[in-house]
Structure formats: C-alpha cells, structure tokens
Design an enzyme around this catalytic site. Sequence first.
Site, PDB file in Angstrom:
ATOM      1  N   HIS A   1      19.855  38.514  69.705  1.00  0.00           N
ATOM      2  CA  HIS A   1      19.287  37.314  69.079  1.00  0.00           C
ATOM      3  C   HIS A   1      18.445  36.576  70.114  1.00  0.00           C
ATOM      4  O   HIS A   1      18.788  36.519  71.296  1.00  0.00           O
ATOM      5  CB  HIS A   1      20.402  36.412  68.563  1.00  0.00           C
ATOM      6  CG  HIS A   1      19.920  35.149  67.935  1.00  0.00           C
ATOM      7  ND1 HIS A   1      19.231  35.127  66.749  1.00  0.00           N
ATOM      8  CD2 HIS A   1      20.006  33.848  68.342  1.00  0.00           C
ATOM      9  CE1 HIS A   1      18.934  33.876  66.434  1.00  0.00           C
ATOM     10  NE2 HIS A   1      19.394  33.088  67.401  1.00  0.00           N
TER      11      HIS A   1
ATOM     12  N   CYS B   1      14.031  36.048  64.474  1.00  0.00           N
ATOM     13  CA  CYS B   1      14.297  35.062  65.531  1.00  0.00           C
ATOM     14  C   CYS B   1      13.303  35.222  66.677  1.00  0.00           C
ATOM     15  O   CYS B   1      12.936  34.235  67.320  1.00  0.00           O
ATOM     16  CB  CYS B   1      15.730  35.200  66.022  1.00  0.00           C
ATOM     17  SG  CYS B   1      16.174  36.863  66.575  1.00  0.00           S
TER      18      CYS B   1
END
Length: 1217
Positions: free
Chosen positions: A305, A50
Amino acid sequence: MFGNLFEEDYSSVSSSQYGSGKKLKTKGLEPPAPREFTKLSGIRNQGGTCYLSSLLQTLHFTPEFREALFSLGPEELGSLEDKDKPEAKVRIIPLQLQRLFAQLLLVDQEAASTTDLTDSFGWTSDEEMRQHDVQELNRILFSALETSLVGTSGHDLIHRLYHGTIVNQIVCKECKNVSERQEDFLDLTVAVKNVSGLEDALWNMYVEEEIFDYDNLYHCGTCDRLVKAAKSAKLRKLPPFLTISLLRFNFDFVKCERYKDTSCYTFPLRINLKPFCEQSDMDDMEYMYDLFSVIIHKGGCYGGHYHVYIKDVDHLGNWQCQEEISDSAVNLKAPQNEEETDDPLVVLKAILLQEEANQIPVDQLGQKLLIKTGISWNKKYRKQHGPLRKFLRLHPQVFLLSTDESTVSLQRSHFPQVPSDPQSHEQIAHTLASEPPGLRDNISCPHWFDINDSKVQPIKEKDIMQQFQGKESAYMLFYRKATLQRPSEAQANPRYRVPCHLLKEMDAANVLLQTRRAECDSANSTFELHLHLGPHYRFFNGALHPAVSQTESVWDLTFDKRKTVGDLRQSIFQLLEFWEGDMVLSVAKRVPAGLHVYHTLDGDELTLGEAEIADEEDIFVWNGVEVGGVQIQTGFDCEPLLLHILHLELSGEGSECEQLVESPHVFPANAEVGTVFTALGTPEGVLLMNSVESTDEECWTAIPQEDMKKTFREQGLRNGSLILVQDSDSDDNSLLSKQGRWTSSMNELNWLQVKNFCQSGSEEKQVQIAVTMHTVVFDIRIKAIKELKLMKELVPDTSTLEEAEVKMGSSVGLCLGKAPTSSQLFLFFALGTDIHPGAELEVIVEETLSVRDCLKIMLEKSGQQGEMWHLRKMDWCYEAGEPLCEEDATLKELMICSGDTLLLTEGKLPSPGHLKMPIWWYQPERLSGHRESWDHLNCAFSQGSSWGAAPTQGAPGPEPAEVSLLYLGDMEISEEATLAELKSKALALPSVLKLAVQSTSLLRVWTVESKRPSRLLRTGWRQLKEYRLGRRTELCLELLQKEEDLGPRDVLLRTQLRIPGERAYSLAKDLVWDTTRGWTAGSLRQRVADFYSLPVEKIEIAKYFPEKFEWLPISSWNQQIAKRKKKKNQDTLQGGPYYLKDGDTIGIKNLLFDDNDDFSTIRDDIGKENQKRTALEKKKSREVQRTQSSDVFSNSGMPTRPRGPEASLSIHVASFR
C-alpha cells in the site's frame, strides 16, 4: 450527481400495520462526508489506485505545477462538453486533472474521486483494481501530459519544472582530452543496497571517479592508443523540482526471486547539491533543495500500500497535531486545574469559539464534545447538570438558542476581548478556529500531513525519520529549490489562480452538496418505532401477551429522532383517538416469555436521541400502573425468565409408574430459586441445574440448600436453563442414568483441511485446522513467482564498448544487414495472438514512418496479405498491450523505440468510439428445464454451423462441464449504444436467428473471463461506455424462461440442494437475493430458507470455487450488540474470504437429513487430483526447459524471453500534432 436517492417521503409521523407488509427503510448512497479538521481533501481509492492517489496529491501540493496547469484555458485545451464530438480536439487528461485539483482545493468533501481521470486514461475497471509501481506511473503520466499539451502554451510544462541533465566525462590522463556525453532526466534513480543514505548514494554516482588502468585501459581518440583515464559523472542542469526514486526492489540471482530492501536509508530535509554538480559561479542557495513530499510503500515486492507525507507549502490546511487538538479543544485559556476543565460552561464556550460562524446545531455540539474530550455529555455532565439542551436553556446569559432550539451560538458579551498581554493575545490567536489556519499558525513551522487515500492527518517533521527503514519505508522523494518563494496572496487561499469557470463549477458543487447533506440528514433522522398498545395486552404466564391479533395490538410508527419525547407523546395521542386518561411511554423488549417493560421515558424536553431510543425500538403505551387490572412490575431486575423444569409425574390415573416430564415455567429474575417448589406444588427437595450451552451429564450441579434464598439471576440461570427436581432422599444421578434422553456425549471436534495451490507449480501445502460452525475460514493464496528477463538493447556501431557500457566477457550477436542509423528503428515483430505470439522477425524502419505503412512492411515481410490486421505493442514482460489505434501517427509520436516488439494480430480495429467484441452463447446445462434447449442448440447447429465450442474450465469426470460456451461471432457496436440495443443487435446475428428468441428481455448479458461468465450487466438503458468494458471484453448471452427485472441491490445466485446420502446435488435454480438489509450471512441464509421452504436453523450453505474445486461454508456470524447503542456490527459477504457476486454457486445442505460437514462431490475430488497431476507435470516441464535453456545459453548466449506475470501500465492519449 446523486440521481433520485432522496425522493422518499420523510414525513414526521406515519402509521402502518405491524406484521402485515412491513415497509423496509431503504437507505441510498449518502453524499460524501465534509472535510475533517485538517480542511484538506483526500482521494478515494478505486480498488488498487493508492499509488495514483499518492502521486496526484504530490502534484497537487506542487503549487507551481498546479498553477501552470490552471493557466491553460478552454481555448487551448477545449471543453469536456465537446469531448464526444468527432471533429473537436479536446485534451481530456489535462482538463480532468484541472477539475481534480480544483475539487481538492475547493469542494467540501472528505475525499475526491479519480474516476473521471482514470476514464480519460482509458483504464477499465480491471486496471483500477490492479496495483502498479508509482515510479513507473510518474514517468508514464508525465509522458502522457507532454503528449496532451503539444501545440499549447504549456507544451514545455514538464520540461520546465522537472527536466535536468547529467554529463558523463572520460578524461585522458596523457593528453587531458575530455570525451563528454550528456543525458536528460526527469527523475534520478539511486541505489539503496549497501548505501547508508541519499547523500552517500549521490556521492558514489557524481563524485567518485572510475579509473581505467592496467588491464582495463581506455582508447583515446586523440592519442590513438590505449591510455589511463578517469570516468566521472556530474549534474549539469538542475530542475526546479527534483524527483528521486529509491531502488528498494531488487532481484536475488542466487535464489531467483525478487525482494524488497528494507535497510536503513537516510535522507535530509534540506540537501546541498553543489558537491554533485559541475563547477559554476552560481550562488550556493541555487543548489539548496527542500524536501516537500515522501511517497511511502508499505508491504513487500508483490503487493502493499502507498501513502504520502506532504509539506503544505501554501498552508492550505489546518495543521495541529492530535495532542495539541486535545489540549486546545477542551479549553480556551488552557486551564491549569481539573476543576476548570470539569466546568461545562468553559468546555462548551471553547468549542463554540472554534466554529467559523460561531454557531452550531445542538446535536453536533454534543458530537463535537465527544470528539474533543473523549466522553459524552450524558456520561460526564447529565447527572449533575441535566440534558444538554436544558443546560443551554438555563444559561441564556452565555448561550443564544434559535427559536426552534435547533442551533446555538455564544452571546456577544462572551466573545474574547483582545488582551494587552502579547503572550495572551498569541494564545487566543492560536486557539480560535475562525481565523484562516494558514495565518494563525507559525509561518516558520513546516506543516506536514500524512495523506492516506481518503484520510488526511497532521504529522510532525520528526515523523519522517520513521520512514528511513522497515517494511513501511520511503520509496520516492520530491525536493523543491529553496529559492522558490510563494506570493503572500497564495497563503491560506485555495482560490488563488483557479480559473473562473472552475470556481463557478466548484461553488455550484458545494451548494449541491449542502442541499444533499441536508436532505440526507433529514432522511437519516427518522427511524421505526413499534408501538405496543396497553389496552390490547393481557398479563399471564409471567409476561405481557397480545389479547387480540398482532395487527391490532402493535403499530409501526416512523418518527423524527430529533424531536422530543413530548412530541412523540403528542403524536401518539393524535393517532390513538380512542385513548382516555394518562399516557405513559415505556421501553419494552421481546423476551422468550413474552413482552417485558423496562423503563419509562421521562423528561418530555429530551430528544429521542438524548433519551437513547434506538431504531426498531419497542415502545409500550399504557397508563404506567396496570394492564388488564394486573399491576405490572418493570425493570431489568424482574425480567421474566423462561425455564424448563424436569420432574417426576405419574404416567396415568391409578398408575404407580412415574416418568420424567419437562414443562416450561416463567419466573421473575429477582424471585428466589425456592419458588420452583411452590410453582410445582411439591414439597421441598433437591434442585439440579444445567446451563443452556451443554446438556452433558457432568454439567448437572446441585443447588445447595443455603442458596435457595438466592434469586434466579444470582444463581446464573437464564432463558432456556434446565432445572431438575428430585426428592430429598434420591440419588443425584438416579434420574439422569434412567433417561437416555438426557445423557449425551461431547460433540466431536470438527476440522477443515485447507490446501493452497501455487500456479508456478510449487508443491502444494496443506494444514488441518480445528473449527466450529461459526469459524470463518480464510483462503491463503500464494502468488507465483516467475523469472523476468528484460530485452537486450541494440549496440550502435559507432560506440566504443566503454561508451556502450558493454562489459568484458559479454556475448554479442553478429546479424546480417546494415546497422540502423540514428533516425531508424530496429524492431522485432511476431505474428500471432496476444496469448500465443509466434516466432520473432526483425525489421528496420524510419522513426517517421506511420503505423499504417509500418503494418504494410511487416505484412509483406511475413508473407501475409489483406487489410484485416492491426499492431499491438508488447510490453517489458512480453505481454500484448493495447492496439496502436492511431494508424496515421508516426512511430516516434507513439514513443516506439529500437528494440521494441510489435505483435501482428489478425482482425481490423473498430472505428473510434466503437467496441468490437466476441459474442458467446451460454446456457447452463445444470439449470432445471434447460437441458432440452441445449440439446436443441447442438442439433440445430451440428451441420453447417459456424459455431465453435469454448474450451471448458477444468470439469473432469463423467458429468458434463459446468460451463459450456458456443461462439456466435464478433459484433461491432458504438460505445454510446445501450445494453438493450446491444441485445437487439446480438439477436440479428445469423447464429442467434435460428433460436427464435422472442424478446431481448429474455436475455441476460455477462462478461466473459477465463471462458466463464463473470460480471452481470444489468439496467438496459445504460450506455455501454458506463460499464467500462475495455477493448478486450468478451460477452455471452444467456436465455431466460421468463422476463426478469433485477434491481441495483439484487444479487443473482445459482443454488443447488445437496442430495442426502450422496455426494451430489440436484438441478440448480436461480435465486434472487435482495441485499437492501446488507450482505450478511444471516440475510442470505434466511432468503435461501424461504426459497426452499426449510427452517433457517436446519440448513447450512457454502460457496463453490470452481477454479479450486472447493466449497467454503458461509458461517452465521453472531451480531454483537452494544449495551447502550444497540448497533449491529455485521460482516459482509462482499469481502473476503467469500467475495460473493452475481452468478456464484451456493450449495445448500438440509441438516434434517444430512448433518455431514462435507460439501464436496466426487467430481471435486477428481478435479483436485487432476490439478495436482497438472502442477507436477508443469514443474517437471519447467525443469527440463530450464536445463535446455541453460544449455542453449551456454552455446549461443541468446536466451529466450519468458512471459512475465505483471501487467503493464499505460495511459492512452490522442494525437494533437
């Protein structure tokens, strides 16, 4: 691209026999979904990338960077087709970056893949699963691009767009002499702790002055004495694009742990940098910068994330926030009253006007209606207006249906006219989606999107303020000069400046995707129906039952669900040549009592989808009235219920002794409860009922006399319920107390003890949790925190302490030898392995020295000889990185700096394009029939053998180690070779020749991690580079008793049956599980039950985690079925907490003989005790080392650098100099 995934025969009708060799419908990988309403493409996450996706999207939405990269043609970068040619210099990284940007711009897919790009980085699958810091990636990627573009017209791309300079000045208060030092930067790092925002941090860095006075004076070279002075820093040169990194991660030296600063930190959408720059005569607008990207981190300092907020400068996307979409999607003219929104003509016209081609498949029209309004056609309009297709057909003046009625468009007369009212004209221009999205939106309105891996959502500018603080907060900021203007040709034009060869490639990819989607849509539009033929059924015992064999009474039919009920009826007529008279199709369902008919399929013009026919539906084919001369009641109300009736009967003829017997009876759900007495032929009495959930004596309840007229369903009875019949004058519990069979106690509450072990030696934690057999147990893993210490940099002799930024009270070391010059490097090097580096040595070399010459100098200084050596660079956490493969490259070209540590490792590097890997022999001792071959191996190589036994992983106790590996030797092989060729070459190793393996097909190949088999390599024709093994991969070979051919969906498991009454298991057996139907617990349990010939409801299974000596039961998750759609929501064993994969051990317990909940063995208990003991010893050892380290530090000031847990991030680039 998609292989042979769509080679199945999708004929509209096919028949097969039900129950005899039923064919499974295999569903291949579907093509990527098209872009959503934003018309922008995301990036698929490869497991832990990510951070990479967020940075790549930022670069992609930097048009100047993207177009500068596009300007480099194949004549400078080379061609990807030539990358495997030895003489060709192909700059793979910029080429793959070009292709990725072109795909993000032009390919109609929801998300692009970065697999080819990460392959060009030299990353393995392990690297793609590991998350790194996006700030670190930004610097490493820019460095890799600079190296890749050397010698091209784009050699200064990074420098031109991102390079800036800072000047540090010290001004003498006496003579006003100015001492300057200039620094270059590609990004600015600003503090977050104790700072309110970005402007405050910049003020502290570039406006505030540090005064030297009193006991902290400055030595002026001009005055030649200690004087008062002022130190300051200013921005001298600003780049077109300013990257700012926020220092949210800090280290607490009191607690000795890292933490994330989540305090509020503001930053403006437009910032004026003039107060932080040197004075100049430039226009003020030259200092104005606009925010266009914010990379956001959600989580803590050990994981989380990344996603990114991005401003669409070129208006490439369709920017509408969700509430605006909901308003404009329902109507064209924003109707003011509810009656107008309820008119399906208005709603459907608005949807069709938003289609670019003003045409849409009828099936998709219903889906878009559901998406836009939140309610389906059947629920809102069907009762009043009929089916959707029929409604369209009844309004030919508005809608134009194609000849096959598969697509629909608006009649020309219903296109909106251009109104004279400018306000109305602006409203329609805002609504119609056929115009380019970048032109119809207000140009002055900033278009911001939240790009979260594959998902792209529009956001408002005010949403950025929500990322000022908290666990989800801004981490990197990207600004662009306000004076940078984009040409009008670039607005809403994704093809702008894209090279012709990439345009052709992307156009071809779009054509291929359309073809694949059409084929996949055709494949997904077929489903299985089970036809139950009425003439072959009879009605008895309250339900329908086959009068002949199941094969003759039930047929399988594969049919296209886009076709109508009338088409289905016609197809069945063609199949059943013997049929005479009327044919009625009804939806049926198997119930415990037999087959029951629910409702008839009316409306031949309805498609099967509109008729809500599901896959695997049972269809009863009959005349609609009777079966075998018996009139059939249909519907949910009269569904047959199978009940168990308990009543007294005489034990035999002439006997007066009565006993309680149980007999099954079937009753319609809408029958009265009192019909039980009629069915038994007994006078009225007392009825007691018990639910199927419990047979506890207290759960028996008497049915009042006034409730005898209620139906079974109203009374709450259902399939499997128990009813006790007693005489009116008997005691309610008289029968229950006499029959021990019906008296049961509540099951004891079960529990599991969950233990978490910390690798750093912290005390274990445990908790006791009450569970049932359907509870899913999740492992809680605690990450170890180790103290990280960075290397100390060298201090040049010519620098003052102030210039070298050495604080008073610091410790410095006095070393023998001359200090290195500006063109020399001071390097540490150690002799050893990447796991156990030896003592450090020092060397001073020229930065223009080649790797080969540097290796010779280090070998000579360490007293080693020979050519079988190579160098590796140690990263900042003192772990060995990738080897320095380019031996002719200079240390400067490879960015080796003073203070770096190189590891001198034995072993010659393989040739380019080759792999060199250790090969082990793996033969599980616990497998049935393999013990003899293992003994044979030990005997064959006990004398004069070069084999070495691998250290086993924690398997204490009297039993042998579960994993035993024997070292065969190293093997060098080309990455172009196939797996079959690797097996053949492995058979040629001297150690393997003694085994006389007959064929390569009798060998399995596993990767080795932590001295255990890890990943099974299958498909012998695949090249090794496709497995992405990496340079440190080790392989092991396993000998098979017979050949095997594992398919792509087959999973190989080691199964062991638990020995009843003992805490031990029998010999393990290999089980192949076909996961075509999904990775569900139910599918695995059924496969295990079939393999061991046991009833599926009488087994329990668990996965073994050898590193923790724990068994995790695999629960039978209930499949939750929605009422109308009948879709099954199933959990997958691929995810947590099981992470099932090839080679895992599955324990099986036969509940017929062993109903204990414990799966563990005595060996597991011993292993856990040893782990506890080892953890305590490590903890004590660390405390001793910490004490000794503090003593040494206090005496010498030279602490040793510990190994860190983090893995370094690197991108491998070839030399183009």
